[in-house]
Structures are given as structure tokens and as C-alpha cells.
Design a protein around this motif. Sequence first.
Motif, mmCIF file in Angstrom:
data_model
loop_
_atom_site.group_PDB
_atom_site.id
_atom_site.type_symbol
_atom_site.label_atom_id
_atom_site.label_comp_id
_atom_site.label_asym_id
_atom_site.label_seq_id
_atom_site.Cartn_x
_atom_site.Cartn_y
_atom_site.Cartn_z
ATOM 1 N N VAL A 66 0.840 -1.200 0.000
ATOM 2 C CA VAL A 66 0.000 0.000 0.000
ATOM 3 C C VAL A 66 0.872 1.247 0.000
ATOM 4 C CG1 VAL A 66 -1.672 1.347 1.344
ATOM 5 C CG2 VAL A 66 -1.905 -1.140 1.168
ATOM 6 N N ARG A 67 0.567 2.172 -0.890
ATOM 7 C CA ARG A 67 1.149 3.518 -0.856
ATOM 8 C C ARG A 67 0.076 4.482 -0.367
ATOM 9 N NH1 ARG A 67 1.783 5.809 -5.184
ATOM 10 N NH2 ARG A 67 0.498 4.422 -6.456
ATOM 11 N N THR A 68 0.458 5.421 0.485
ATOM 12 C CA THR A 68 -0.539 6.312 1.060
ATOM 13 C C THR A 68 0.025 7.716 1.223
ATOM 14 O OG1 THR A 68 -2.192 6.496 2.814
ATOM 15 C CG2 THR A 68 0.002 5.769 3.465
ATOM 16 N N THR A 69 -0.677 8.550 1.989
ATOM 17 C CA THR A 69 -0.321 9.955 2.157
ATOM 18 C C THR A 69 0.078 10.234 3.594
ATOM 19 O OG1 THR A 69 -1.888 10.543 0.407
ATOM 20 C CG2 THR A 69 -1.137 12.332 1.844
ATOM 21 N N PHE A 70 1.219 10.899 3.754
ATOM 22 C CA PHE A 70 1.698 11.340 5.063
ATOM 23 C C PHE A 70 1.587 12.866 5.121
ATOM 24 C CE2 PHE A 70 3.387 7.143 5.033
ATOM 25 C CZ PHE A 70 3.675 6.797 6.344
ATOM 26 N N PHE A 71 0.856 13.362 6.114
ATOM 27 C CA PHE A 71 0.728 14.798 6.345
ATOM 28 C C PHE A 71 1.788 15.209 7.364
ATOM 29 C CE2 PHE A 71 -3.325 13.437 4.718
ATOM 30 C CZ PHE A 71 -3.740 14.485 3.911
ATOM 31 N N VAL A 72 2.598 16.217 7.005
ATOM 32 C CA VAL A 72 3.772 16.547 7.812
ATOM 33 C C VAL A 72 3.848 18.048 8.060
ATOM 34 C CG1 VAL A 72 6.271 16.303 8.013
ATOM 35 C CG2 VAL A 72 4.973 14.632 6.658
ATOM 36 N N PRO A 73 3.963 18.493 9.323
ATOM 37 C CA PRO A 73 4.249 19.908 9.588
ATOM 38 C C PRO A 73 5.605 20.270 8.983
ATOM 39 C CG PRO A 73 3.500 18.803 11.594
ATOM 40 C CD PRO A 73 3.774 17.734 10.587
ATOM 41 N N SER A 74 5.701 21.466 8.418
ATOM 42 C CA SER A 74 6.950 21.841 7.745
ATOM 43 C C SER A 74 8.120 21.908 8.716
ATOM 44 C CB SER A 74 6.776 23.169 7.009
ATOM 45 O OG SER A 74 6.393 24.206 7.897
ATOM 46 N N ASP A 75 7.881 22.282 9.979
ATOM 47 C CA ASP A 75 8.969 22.300 10.961
ATOM 48 C C ASP A 75 9.548 20.906 11.168
ATOM 49 O OD1 ASP A 75 8.552 24.990 11.251
ATOM 50 O OD2 ASP A 75 7.923 24.907 13.360
ATOM 51 N N VAL A 76 8.699 19.890 11.135
ATOM 52 C CA VAL A 76 9.164 18.508 11.286
ATOM 53 C C VAL A 76 9.994 18.100 10.069
ATOM 54 C CG1 VAL A 76 8.427 16.095 11.455
ATOM 55 C CG2 VAL A 76 7.250 17.858 12.782
ATOM 56 N N ILE A 94 3.725 13.037 0.254
ATOM 57 C CA ILE A 94 3.858 14.013 1.331
ATOM 58 C C ILE A 94 2.834 15.128 1.104
ATOM 59 C CG2 ILE A 94 5.374 15.703 2.438
ATOM 60 C CD1 ILE A 94 6.226 12.838 2.939
ATOM 61 N N ALA A 95 2.130 15.507 2.177
ATOM 62 C CA ALA A 95 1.146 16.587 2.093
ATOM 63 C C ALA A 95 1.311 17.510 3.302
ATOM 64 C CB ALA A 95 -0.273 16.025 2.033
ATOM 65 N N MET A 96 0.654 18.649 3.245
ATOM 66 C CA MET A 96 0.830 19.708 4.239
ATOM 67 C C MET A 96 0.030 19.449 5.515
ATOM 68 S SD MET A 96 0.751 23.195 1.963
ATOM 69 C CE MET A 96 -0.837 22.881 1.217
ATOM 70 N N HIS A 97 0.650 19.878 6.642
ATOM 71 C CA HIS A 97 -0.016 19.778 7.949
ATOM 72 C C HIS A 97 0.410 20.964 8.819
ATOM 73 C CE1 HIS A 97 -2.425 17.796 10.886
ATOM 74 N NE2 HIS A 97 -1.438 17.322 11.636
ATOM 75 N N GLY A 98 0.428 22.145 8.207
ATOM 76 C CA GLY A 98 0.805 23.350 8.929
ATOM 77 C C GLY A 98 2.302 23.446 9.139
ATOM 78 N N THR A 99 2.700 24.353 10.033
ATOM 79 C CA THR A 99 4.118 24.540 10.316
ATOM 80 C C THR A 99 4.539 23.800 11.571
ATOM 81 O OG1 THR A 99 3.584 26.593 11.501
ATOM 82 C CG2 THR A 99 4.233 26.790 9.184
ATOM 83 N N ASP A 100 3.856 24.061 12.695
ATOM 84 C CA ASP A 100 4.261 23.525 13.995
ATOM 85 C C ASP A 100 3.101 22.891 14.754
ATOM 86 O OD1 ASP A 100 2.795 25.773 14.545
ATOM 87 O OD2 ASP A 100 4.406 26.844 15.583
ATOM 88 N N HIS A 101 2.060 22.511 14.015
ATOM 89 C CA HIS A 101 0.872 21.858 14.556
ATOM 90 C C HIS A 101 0.012 22.786 15.413
ATOM 91 C CE1 HIS A 101 -1.642 18.458 16.078
ATOM 92 N NE2 HIS A 101 -1.327 17.975 14.888
#
Length: 282
Positions: A66-76, A94-101
Motif C-alpha cells: 500500500v502507498r498512502t499519504t503522510f501529512f507533515v508539519p513543515s517544521d518537522v 507528502i502533504a501539508m499539515h501546517g508549520t508547527d501543529h
Amino acid sequence: MTRRKRPVYPAGQRSALCLTFDLDAHTMWTSKDPGNAARPAVLSSGDYDLGQGLDLVLGLLAGHGVRTTFFVPSDVAVAFPSAIGEIVAEGHEIAMHGTDHNPLPDRSRPAEAALLRSVKDTLEQVSGTPVRGYRAPLYDVTENTRDILAEIGCTFSSNFMDSLHPYVVHGDHGAIVEVPTHWALDDGPHLLFANSPPNHRQFLGNDQIARIWLDELRAIHALGGVTTMVLHPQLVGRPSRVELPARLLDAAEELGEVWLPTMGELAAHVLDAADVLDRGKA
């Protein structure tokens, strides 16, 4: 903005399962209490997120193909580029999840647009891949968010809880696919426990959580919807808990006709289907 429901799945598929992950690392804890930055034991859960939790999750996904989507804060992403590289190397999105949650510090449209552009640019630089979607920390969006996403070249949002089906939202700057979810499909309400700040709850057994998730998957499948799981390697990536997404994948195989796309793939298919339908009406 307006929305229109469309037939969205490839031939032979009745529903979709998006088994997505939020890689919050230490921001899960510093966003709840800035004082946690000085609490190494608290932050160690973020270390687990980036280490053994991520390893177990990636192993599970690879084992099921399975390939899927990971949402990641840019600071991480900036602080831990090797983790992003590992995710991308396994073929995941990779998809967006804000900067620092943290929620938006400034909710004006210009400020939100500048922030989302910056996050998108940062994630693309770190990952070396296109970034096409956004899940806001705590689903905290504004009335402008989806139009801003279209403006900066994104194709999907996963923040709303108003439907069982992905749908197209048309705005001034183009179309965005909303891939809805629900708190019951987020592992946080079931597994998150903290002292700083206090977030005390009784841990549920796997069978109790699995019953909720499997019942939802089967019911949504019967209705032709999308089951959008919001999971965290530092929570569901515990050795016994990683069995939970494994049960979902096994159930999807048993049901048959369950599509397992990345969110980018799902959005592209929904938008293509919408274009075909529009041309047919012209």
C-alpha cells in the motif's frame, strides 16, 4: 464555493480507503504546551514517532503493498529530512499539515495564503516531490482555505466531516477535492494520553477500537463512500496497536472492490471524472 457529488472510483471499485498518517513528531506535544519543549520525557513520544513507530508503520504498508499519504508539519520536515526521505523512498505521498501543529496565528486571507505557500514550498524542497494537499492541525480551517489551496496549485483538502463521499469544491481559483473524515476515524480520541496538559482517558483494547473502525469501513463501503483514517505513528505505531490498521487492510481485502489510493490519486480521479461529466453535459 459550491460543491457537487460525482461518481469517483475506477471500474470495479465500490468504495475507497485512505489509510493516512500525520507525522507530528515533537510538535504534537509542543503545540499543546510550549513548556513541553523542556520536558525530554514528553518529547520522547515524538522520538518514537520518527523512529520505531514510523518503521513499524512503513513495514505494515510495505507488507500489504500500500502507498498512502503522510501529512507533515513543515517544521518537522526541516528538522528531520531523513524521515521524509524514507517515506518518499517507499513511494508514499507528502502533504501539508501546517508549520508547527498550531492553529493559524493570523486568520486573515493574506496571512493564511502566505503561510500555506511557505509550507508547500518547504515540503517540496525537503521531499523533492510535488505537494498537492492539506490537512490543517486539528482540522482548523477558514472559509478561504480551500480556495487558497486551489490558488497555490493543490488538488485536495482533508478537513471536513460533512459527507461520506469525496466531492469537488469550486472556487474563484479552481477546483479542490474534499476528502472528508470523522473524529471516530482518528486514532487520537482513542489512543492519545498526556500529562502536559492533562489529557487523561482510559485506554481501550484493540478489539474495542477495531470494532468501531471495522464497522465504519463496512458501512461506508456499502454506501460507496471513502473511509479516511487519520493515524499517527506515535499512537497507532505501538507494537500491538499497529495491528489495527492491519485489520482494516485485511477487511478491505475480504470486502473486495475497496480502492486504496493516495489522496493525490483519489483527487486526480475525482477531478477527471468531473471533467468527463461536464464535457458530456456540454
